[in-house]
Design an enzyme around this catalytic site. Structure first.
Site, PDB file in Angstrom:
ATOM      1  N   CYS A  28       0.834  -1.211   0.000  1.00 51.49           N
ATOM      2  CA  CYS A  28       0.000   0.000   0.000  1.00 51.49           C
ATOM      3  C   CYS A  28       0.869   1.261   0.000  1.00 51.49           C
ATOM      4  O   CYS A  28       1.531   1.563   0.989  1.00 51.49           O
ATOM      5  CB  CYS A  28      -0.909  -0.054   1.234  1.00 51.49           C
ATOM      6  SG  CYS A  28      -1.769   1.470   1.606  1.00 51.49           S
ATOM      7  N   CYS A  31       0.029   3.842   2.662  1.00 48.52           N
ATOM      8  CA  CYS A  31       0.460   3.333   3.977  1.00 48.52           C
ATOM      9  C   CYS A  31       1.934   3.663   4.213  1.00 48.52           C
ATOM     10  O   CYS A  31       2.330   4.002   5.329  1.00 48.52           O
ATOM     11  CB  CYS A  31       0.262   1.820   4.070  1.00 48.52           C
ATOM     12  SG  CYS A  31      -1.445   1.277   3.930  1.00 48.52           S
TER      13      CYS A  31
END
Length: 103
Positions: A28, A31
């Site tokens: 991600c 993230c």
């Protein structure tokens, strides 16, 4: 320091005080942007416990909280969810949110 937690120890680790959990995954991109912000906050704030959970390795806890997108940050106070924050947020934004529960 941000402690890694698992499905097995999540409730125990986040059961008291104010905690912020960063739900993330290695693949991600957002993230990877959020993680250094959370690390920086953890270094600055001793009044909040900071933990992170890899959603791929620990699917049960994110599912139990209805986490459908990452990064999602979950703020708990004394074991109860008080705020669910979806998407990237700046350090100032997160500080403002945490201040509501630590003052």
């Amino acid at each position: 320091m941000v402690e890694a937690v698992t499905d097995q120890n999540f409730e125990t680790v986040t059961g008291t005080g104010v905690t912020l959990t960063d739900f993330w995954a290695t693949w991600c991109g957002p993230c990877r942007m959020q993680s250094p912000v959370v690390e920086s906050l953890a270094n600055d704030r001793q009044d909040v416990k900071f933990v992170k959970m890899d959603v791929d390795a620990n699917p049960n806890t994110p599912q139990s909280f209805g986490i459908m997108a990452i990064p999602t940050l979950l703020v708990k106070k004394d074991g109860n969810v008080v705020e669910k924050i979806v998407g990237y947020h700046t350090k100032d934004q997160l500080n403002e949110i945490l201040n509501k529960y630590t003052a």
